[in-house]
Design an enzyme around this catalytic site. Structure first.
Site, mmCIF file in Angstrom:
data_model
loop_
_atom_site.group_PDB
_atom_site.id
_atom_site.type_symbol
_atom_site.label_atom_id
_atom_site.label_comp_id
_atom_site.label_asym_id
_atom_site.label_seq_id
_atom_site.Cartn_x
_atom_site.Cartn_y
_atom_site.Cartn_z
ATOM 1 N NE ARG A 1 53.832 30.969 36.763
ATOM 2 C CZ ARG A 1 55.017 31.356 37.217
ATOM 3 N NH1 ARG A 1 55.854 30.489 37.718
ATOM 4 N NH2 ARG A 1 55.365 32.614 37.158
ATOM 5 C CE LYS B 1 63.135 35.597 39.660
ATOM 6 N NZ LYS B 1 62.170 35.300 38.596
ATOM 7 C CG ASN B 2 60.159 38.752 38.896
ATOM 8 O OD1 ASN B 2 60.920 37.883 38.474
ATOM 9 N ND2 ASN B 2 59.155 38.502 39.716
ATOM 10 C CB CYS C 1 55.958 25.415 36.633
ATOM 11 S SG CYS C 1 55.022 26.743 37.324
ATOM 12 C CG ASP D 1 56.850 36.294 43.521
ATOM 13 O OD1 ASP D 1 56.199 35.262 43.301
ATOM 14 O OD2 ASP D 1 57.398 36.949 42.612
ATOM 15 N NE ARG E 1 64.324 29.998 38.213
ATOM 16 C CZ ARG E 1 63.003 30.120 38.266
ATOM 17 N NH1 ARG E 1 62.286 29.213 38.877
ATOM 18 N NH2 ARG E 1 62.399 31.124 37.698
HETATM 19 C C1 UD1 Z 1 55.161 37.063 37.391
HETATM 20 C C2 UD1 Z 1 56.435 36.979 38.187
HETATM 21 C C3 UD1 Z 1 56.287 35.986 39.325
HETATM 22 C C4 UD1 Z 1 55.061 36.348 40.176
HETATM 23 C C5 UD1 Z 1 53.827 36.520 39.306
HETATM 24 C C6 UD1 Z 1 52.626 37.049 40.085
HETATM 25 C C7 UD1 Z 1 58.125 37.470 36.501
HETATM 26 C C8 UD1 Z 1 59.237 36.973 35.654
HETATM 27 N N1 UD1 Z 1 57.501 36.545 37.280
HETATM 28 O O1 UD1 Z 1 54.917 35.767 36.838
HETATM 29 O O2 UD1 Z 1 57.468 36.034 40.126
HETATM 30 O O3 UD1 Z 1 54.824 35.284 41.093
HETATM 31 O O4 UD1 Z 1 54.092 37.460 38.248
HETATM 32 O O5 UD1 Z 1 52.933 38.241 40.706
HETATM 33 O O6 UD1 Z 1 57.818 38.652 36.519
HETATM 34 N N2 UD1 Z 1 47.474 33.772 33.689
HETATM 35 C C9 UD1 Z 1 46.563 33.278 32.781
HETATM 36 N N3 UD1 Z 1 46.827 33.453 31.443
HETATM 37 C C10 UD1 Z 1 47.946 34.082 30.979
HETATM 38 C C11 UD1 Z 1 48.858 34.602 31.931
HETATM 39 C C12 UD1 Z 1 48.594 34.431 33.280
HETATM 40 O O7 UD1 Z 1 45.539 32.702 33.150
HETATM 41 O O8 UD1 Z 1 48.101 34.205 29.757
HETATM 42 C C13 UD1 Z 1 47.213 33.615 35.140
HETATM 43 C C14 UD1 Z 1 48.274 32.754 35.859
HETATM 44 O O9 UD1 Z 1 48.010 31.380 35.734
HETATM 45 C C15 UD1 Z 1 48.139 33.253 37.276
HETATM 46 C C16 UD1 Z 1 47.808 34.746 37.093
HETATM 47 O O10 UD1 Z 1 47.323 34.868 35.761
HETATM 48 O O11 UD1 Z 1 47.062 32.648 37.926
HETATM 49 C C17 UD1 Z 1 48.967 35.687 37.288
HETATM 50 O O12 UD1 Z 1 50.085 35.224 36.570
HETATM 51 P P1 UD1 Z 1 51.154 36.204 35.923
HETATM 52 O O13 UD1 Z 1 51.044 37.555 36.514
HETATM 53 O O14 UD1 Z 1 51.094 36.075 34.446
HETATM 54 O O15 UD1 Z 1 52.511 35.540 36.412
HETATM 55 P P2 UD1 Z 1 53.869 35.616 35.640
HETATM 56 O O16 UD1 Z 1 53.892 36.838 34.808
HETATM 57 O O17 UD1 Z 1 54.172 34.293 35.007
#
Ligand code: UD1
Length: 421
Positions: A121, A22-23, A116, A304, A396
């Site tokens: 996030r 999925k990711n 969420c 995850d 999902r």
């Molecule tokens: C992706 C995965 C999700 C997985 C996560 C961590 C997808 C679609 N989803 O989510 O399944 O659980 O990686 O491996 O690929 N953060 C910030 N600022 C930002 C972006 C992120 O502070 O602009 C923080 C987040 O709050 C979190 C950390 O960085 O604490 C990691 O998040 P991130 O890797 O961005 O998660 P996703 O990409 O949303």
């Protein structure tokens, strides 16, 4: 709302095939926005999130053709560069259209994802990176509205390792003028899979799989055919389910080297694991010892998989500690596991799990995708019947979940809301 009814207590045995990730599929489908030529994506899993994204891309004017496991997309022209709240609220990964839209069409309006179930996030790093590349971005009425002439390459240091942040900026940089360097980039295999798809489309990317990505922008990208990598989290979920029930299973269509941290922990929990080509065979050697673990960006242990291991630890011999360092509110499954008889105490971002001899079936509520997977595993271990409510979360991210578990000998059926199928 549909429920999953599980009669627990059976060791899982048999063979199951791993679906496409999925990711990896989600960002790759978004990469179609970067080219006027058709992008053919194979091994696309049939999931609710994939359906949501394809409807969003279709509404924008992308031509989408679906065949079993194959999607062909053509973004020759665009009706509108908008991702409305209805889509973004059901799937945060909709933010992945932002970079491609700004890079190719110079405009985008994407609703801001709110908080969420698993934490706040934010998307500040996506915004900061695109601004460094020359995009003008502001928040108006809850939407992120962006404009850009041609983006310019930039050197961007990302404060935190972010998976979709890295993917958004990498996609944007493929069409920017000049070279972009992304430092402290995510190394997740799904980022590498996206990079390989972009390279097949003509992008110039180096360093994927390391924490420094160098992207030399090109004026345009072409079409390509790409096969999505196998889902390492789905694979991990089946393996933990087999270990937790004292079973013996074989996975096919997997990519074992993307599962190193997970396989290591399973061995520590007393499983014997053998990998050969795209197959992984797991068998428990004796009692489940449980494992302490700490989530962190790849190649460390994935957040995850945290809930699934916690379910296994609930019935392990001895005490284990699970520490969550990525998301601040990712212990929603703990209360539900306790209702099934687990002995778990939470202190800050650590959960202390004292193994109990057995769990008891109960009605439990799924709160997010991976927490739900943890509850399914708990249901498989438990004595008696477990009903997992709100399984739309599972739909999902897990393809044919009950069918695949049933293949492994689990007694699991879906109770459709308003019916008894
Ligand atoms: C992706 C995965 C999700 C997985 C996560 C961590 C997808 C679609 N989803 O989510 O399944 O659980 O990686 O491996 O690929 N953060 C910030 N600022 C930002 C972006 C992120 O502070 O602009 C923080 C987040 O709050 C979190 C950390 O960085 O604490 C990691 O998040 P991130 O890797 O961005 O998660 P996703 O990409 O949303």
């Amino acid at each position: 709302m549909d429920q999953l009814v599980i009669a627990g207590g059976q060791p899982l045995t048999g063979e199951v095939e791993v679906s496409g990730a999925k990711n990896a599929a989600l960002p790759i489908l978004c990469a179609s926005l970067l080219t006027a030529r058709p992008l053919v994506v194979d091994n696309v899993p049939e999931l609710r999130d994939v359906g949501t994204l394809l409807r969003l891309l279709g509404d924008m004017g992308v031509l989408v053709e679906r065949a079993p496991r194959r999607v062909t997309l053509c973004a020759e022209s665009l009706k509108e560069a908008v991702a409305p709240y209805e889509w973004v609220k059901t799937m945060r990964a909709s933010i992945l259209v932002l970079g491609p839209l700004l890079a190719r069409f110079g405009r985008a309006r994407v609703s801001l994802p709110g908080g969420c179930a698993i934490g706040e996030r934010p998307v500040d790093l996506h915004i900061k990176g695109l601004q460094a590349m020359g995009a003008r971005l502001e928040v108006t009425h809850g939407d992120l509205v962006g404009e850009a002439e041609r983006l310019r390459g930039a050197r961007i240091f990302m404060d935190k390792v972010t998976v979709t942040g890295t993917e958004n900026l990498m996609m944007a940089a493929t069409l920017a003028e000049g070279t972009t360097i992304l430092e402290n980039a995510a190394r997740e295999p799904e980022v590498v899979d996206l990079a390989e798809c972009l390279v097949a489309m003509g992008a110039r990317i180096r360093g994927h799989g390391t924490d420094v990505l160098t992207i030399e922008g090109v004026p345009e990208l072409s079409g390509a055919t790409h096969r999505v990598m196998p889902d390492r989290i789905e694979a991990g979920t089946f393996l933990v389910a087999a270990a937790a029930t004292g079973g013996e299973i074989r996975l096919s269509g997997a990519r074992p080297r993307t599962l190193d941290a997970i396989l290591d922990k399973l061995v520590e929990a007393n499983a014997s694991v053998e990998c050969q080509g795209d197959q992984i065979r797991l068998r428990m050697r004796g009692p489940n010892h449980g494992v302490s673990l700490r989530t962190a960006p790849y190649p460390a242990f994935p957040t995850d998989m945290q809930a699934q291991f916690m379910a296994m630890n609930a019935v392990a011999q001895g005490t284990t500690v699970v520490t969550e360092t990525i998301f601040e509110n990712r212990f929603m499954h703990v209360q539900e596991l306790r209702r099934m008889g687990a002995n778990i105490e939470v202190e800050g971002n650590a959960a202390i799990i004292r193994g109990v001899p057995r769990l008891e079936g109960a009605t439990v509520m799924a709160t997010d995708l991976r927490a739900s997977a943890g509850l399914v595993i708990a249901g498989l271990i438990a004595e008696g019947e477990t009903v997992v409510d709100r399984i739309y979360h599972l739909d999902r991210g897990y393809e044919k979940l009950e069918e695949k578990f049933s293949c492994l000998g689990a007694s699991m059926r879906r109770r459709v809301a308003g019916g008894n199928a």
